[in-house]
Design a protein around this motif. Structure first.
Motif, mmCIF file in Angstrom:
data_model
loop_
_atom_site.group_PDB
_atom_site.id
_atom_site.type_symbol
_atom_site.label_atom_id
_atom_site.label_comp_id
_atom_site.label_asym_id
_atom_site.label_seq_id
_atom_site.Cartn_x
_atom_site.Cartn_y
_atom_site.Cartn_z
ATOM 1 N N ARG A 199 0.732 -1.260 -0.006
ATOM 2 C CA ARG A 199 -0.006 -0.089 -0.014
ATOM 3 C C ARG A 199 0.918 1.242 0.116
ATOM 4 N NH1 ARG A 199 -5.074 0.190 0.955
ATOM 5 N NH2 ARG A 199 -5.063 2.185 1.874
ATOM 6 N N TRP A 200 0.509 2.322 -0.961
ATOM 7 C CA TRP A 200 1.375 3.524 -0.862
ATOM 8 C C TRP A 200 0.655 4.406 0.303
ATOM 9 C CZ3 TRP A 200 -1.262 8.137 -1.535
ATOM 10 C CH2 TRP A 200 -2.530 8.107 -1.996
ATOM 11 N N THR A 201 -0.309 4.113 1.056
ATOM 12 C CA THR A 201 -0.936 4.946 2.060
ATOM 13 C C THR A 201 -1.386 4.172 3.221
ATOM 14 O OG1 THR A 201 -2.345 7.016 2.394
ATOM 15 C CG2 THR A 201 -3.165 4.939 1.148
ATOM 16 N N GLU A 202 -1.103 4.790 4.316
ATOM 17 C CA GLU A 202 -1.504 4.188 5.708
ATOM 18 C C GLU A 202 -2.770 4.369 6.093
ATOM 19 O OE1 GLU A 202 0.530 1.567 6.430
ATOM 20 O OE2 GLU A 202 2.337 1.900 5.517
ATOM 21 N N LYS A 203 -3.221 3.539 7.082
ATOM 22 C CA LYS A 203 -4.413 4.109 7.832
ATOM 23 C C LYS A 203 -4.343 4.260 9.009
ATOM 24 C CE LYS A 203 -7.615 3.377 4.507
ATOM 25 N NZ LYS A 203 -8.290 4.410 3.964
ATOM 26 N N GLU B 249 -0.005 9.611 5.028
ATOM 27 C CA GLU B 249 0.893 9.497 3.896
ATOM 28 C C GLU B 249 2.504 10.248 4.349
ATOM 29 O OE1 GLU B 249 2.684 8.752 0.062
ATOM 30 O OE2 GLU B 249 0.965 7.833 1.300
ATOM 31 N N GLN B 250 3.343 9.502 4.240
ATOM 32 C CA GLN B 250 4.669 9.934 4.300
ATOM 33 C C GLN B 250 5.045 10.561 3.032
ATOM 34 O OE1 GLN B 250 6.957 10.208 6.539
ATOM 35 N NE2 GLN B 250 5.632 9.180 8.052
ATOM 36 N N THR B 251 5.494 12.284 3.345
ATOM 37 C CA THR B 251 5.810 13.104 2.147
ATOM 38 C C THR B 251 7.347 13.467 2.438
ATOM 39 O OG1 THR B 251 5.225 15.210 2.913
ATOM 40 C CG2 THR B 251 3.672 13.770 2.057
ATOM 41 N N LEU C 94 -1.769 13.099 -2.884
ATOM 42 C CA LEU C 94 -2.671 13.136 -1.722
ATOM 43 C C LEU C 94 -4.208 13.400 -2.129
ATOM 44 C CD1 LEU C 94 -0.492 14.498 0.932
ATOM 45 C CD2 LEU C 94 -0.947 12.179 0.437
ATOM 46 N N ASN D 63 -6.481 8.942 6.630
ATOM 47 C CA ASN D 63 -5.461 8.402 5.737
ATOM 48 C C ASN D 63 -4.226 8.848 6.304
ATOM 49 O OD1 ASN D 63 -7.076 6.465 4.320
ATOM 50 N ND2 ASN D 63 -7.981 8.684 3.478
#
Length: 421
Positions: free
Chosen positions: A348-352, A359-361, A417, A357
Motif C-alpha cells: 500500500r502507498w498510504t497508511e490507515k 502518507e509520508q511525504t 494526496l 489516511n
C-alpha cells in the motif's frame, strides 16, 4: 446508508456567470504563497491561482467551491466561489453548508476517541459485546471486529450492501488482515455509540464536540435551516436546463421530515429504533426505491455530516500539535493514535490511522481524507500536524475531485494526496 450513484447524462460547460461568481467568507486578506519548498510555505492559495479558479470550475462544470485554511493551529483564511445552486444562482457565502460525504468519518472517529478516553468504549473489545444489530449475518468473523478495526478500515466488511432491506451484513475477509473501506462498519459503530451514550448520533456529537468546539454550523442530521443553507449538486454530465439531479440524502431526509413533526421528535434526536418505527410511514411518502431500510432515514456517521468549510477547518485544527488542550478534547495519546499507522499491509502507498489516511511525504507525515456522495459532492481535507496547518476544499459538482486536486496542489505543493475515494 448506501450512497447510491445516479446515472450520468451529457457533459456540459456551464455559462461563466453560473460558475464565476465569488463570495468572500470571513477571512484574513488573501496572501500569495511564498516561494520555497512545500514544507515551509503558506497553504493559503495565491492571488494568481484564485483568479484562475473560476475558469477551472467552469471547465469541469463545478458550480461551487468552498476553501478554508488552517495556519498556526487556527482557521486563518476562507473563501467561497461560485453558486450553491446552479439553477437559482444563490452564491456560496459564509453560511453555506456543504455535504461533507466521507469527511464525516474522521469527525465521528474523534467522538469515538473521546469516549475511549473516558473509558466508555474499549477500542479492542469486539463490537458484538456492545451491540449486535439484527441485520448482521451468521459468521464467526463478526465476533472479531473491534472499534479499532472500524476506524482503520480492517473489518473485512463491504462499503455498503446493495440491498440492505434483504441482505445480511457479513465480512468478506478475516478482520485485521486487509484494508476494506467500509461505511457499513462505521454505521455499526454508530449504533454501538448509541447504546453506550443513550443518545442519537447528532445529540452525541453536539454534546461532545460541536458545542464545546463552537462548530455551530455542523450536523449529521437535517432540519429546515440546513435545507435552506445546504448546497445543491450538479453532476459532471448534467445540463442546467435539465434540472438538478436527485440529491439522495436530501430527498430521504425530506420524506422523513414529514413524519418527525407528528411525533414531536426532531430528526436529530432519532436513534435506530426510531427510524425502524418510522420506516413504513416514510416509505409510503417517498418515491419508490428511495427509502429501503432504517439506515436510509437515520443520521449516518459515515456519510451524512453537513458543515461550513470554516467549521471543518476548525475541526482540522484539533488534530494539530499544541502545548495545551481543553478538558473536553481527546488526550495527546489519542490524538497521536489517530495520526499513527494502525495496520501494515504490504504494497500500500498510504497508511490507515484511526479515522484518517496517513502518507509520508518529503516534508514528513500528512493526514488526509476525501469524500464523495451520490457522484455529486466531492471534498478533500489534508493536515500537517507538526507544522499546525491544513486545508479543506468542498464542492458541489460531480467533477469536483478535479478541482480540489488543483486547489490542493497549488496550495500545498503535494499532488498524489488529493484523490477521490
Amino acid at each position: 446508508m448506501p450512497i447510491h450513484p445516479v446515472p450520468g447524462r451529457r457533459r456540459f460547460i456551464a455559462h461563466a456567470a453560473a460558475f464565476g461568481a465569488l463570495s468572500v467568507l470571513p477571512s484574513v486578506p488573501v496572501l500569495a504563497a511564498p516561494c520555497g519548498d512545500a514544507g515551509s510555505r503558506s497553504w493559503i492559495p495565491s492571488d494568481a491561482f484564485l483568479a484562475e479558479l473560476p475558469r477551472i470550475m467552469q471547465a469541469f462544470a463545478v458550480p461551487g467551491v468552498g476553501i478554508a485554511v488552517v495556519e498556526d493551529g487556527a482557521v486563518a483564511w476562507s473563501r467561497g466561489f461560485g453558486v450553491a445552486n446552479a439553477l437559482t444562482g444563490a452564491p456560496i457565502d459564509a453560511r453555506t453548508v456543504f455535504e461533507n460525504a466521507s469527511l464525516s468519518k474522521p469527525m465521528f472517529a474523534y467522538l469515538v476517541m473521546q469516549l475511549a478516553d473516558r473509558g466508555l468504549i474499549d477500542l479492542d473489545r469486539p463490537l458484538v459485546r456492545y451491540r449486535r444489530p439484527e441485520y448482521l449475518g451468521d459468521h464467526p468473523w463478526l465476533a472479531l471486529i473491534t472499534a479499532r478495526d472500524v476506524l482503520r478500515h480492517s473489518t473485512g466488511l463491504p462499503d455498503w450492501r446493495k440491498s440492505p432491506a434483504t441482505e445480511k451484513l457479513v465480512p468478506k475477509v478475516k478482520p485485521g488482515t486487509r484494508i476494506n473501506y467500509s461505511g457499513e462498519a462505521f454505521f455499526w459503530l454508530q449504533l454501538v455509540v448509541e447504546t453506550i451514550t443513550g443518545q442519537s448520533l447528532d445529540d452525541s456529537m453536539q454534546a461532545h464536540l460541536f458545542a464545546p468546539a463552537n462548530l455551530r454550523d455542523s450536523s449529521y442530521a437535517w432540519n429546515a435551516d440546513l435545507a435552506a443553507r445546504s448546497v445543491h449538486g450538479q453532476r459532471a454530465h448534467d445540463r442546467l436546463d435539465e434540472g438538478v439531479p436527485p440529491q439522495v440524502l436530501r430527498e430521504q431526509w425530506s420524506a422523513a421530515q414529514q413524519v418527525a413533526p407528528r411525533w414531536g421528535k426532531l430528526l436529530s434526536a432519532w436513534k435506530y429504533e426510531d427510524a425502524e418505527r418510522a420506516l413504513p410511514e416514510v416509505m409510503a411518502l417517498a418515491p419508490p426505491g428511495l427509502v429501503m431500510w432504517p439506515g436510509d432515514i437515520l443520521a449516518n456517521a459515515a456519510a451524512s455530516l453537513r458543515s461550513t468549510v470554516q467549521d471543518y477547518a476548525a475541526f482540522l485544527s484539533l488534530m494539530m500539535t499544541r502545548p495545551q488542550r481543553a478538558s473536553w478534547e481527546i488526550t495527546e495519546a489519542s490524538r497521536l493514535a489517530m495520526l499513527t499507522p494502525q495496520i501494515t499491509v504490504p504494497g500500500r502507498w498510504t497508511e490507515k490511522g484511526l479515522g484518517w489516511n496517513m502518507e509520508q511525504t518529503r516534508d514528513g507525515p500528512m493526514f488526509y481524507h476525501s469524500g464523495s456522495n451520490s457522484g455529486i459532492f466531492k471534498n478533500f481535507a489534508i493536515g500537517d500536524a507538526p507544522r499546525r496547518r491544513g486545508i479543506v476544499v468542498m464542492t458541489n459538482g460531480g467533477s469536483g475531485s478535479f478541482v480540489h486536486q488543483r486547489v490542493v496542489r497549488a496550495a500545498t505543493g503535494y499532488d498524489l494526496l488529493s484523490y477521490d475515494l
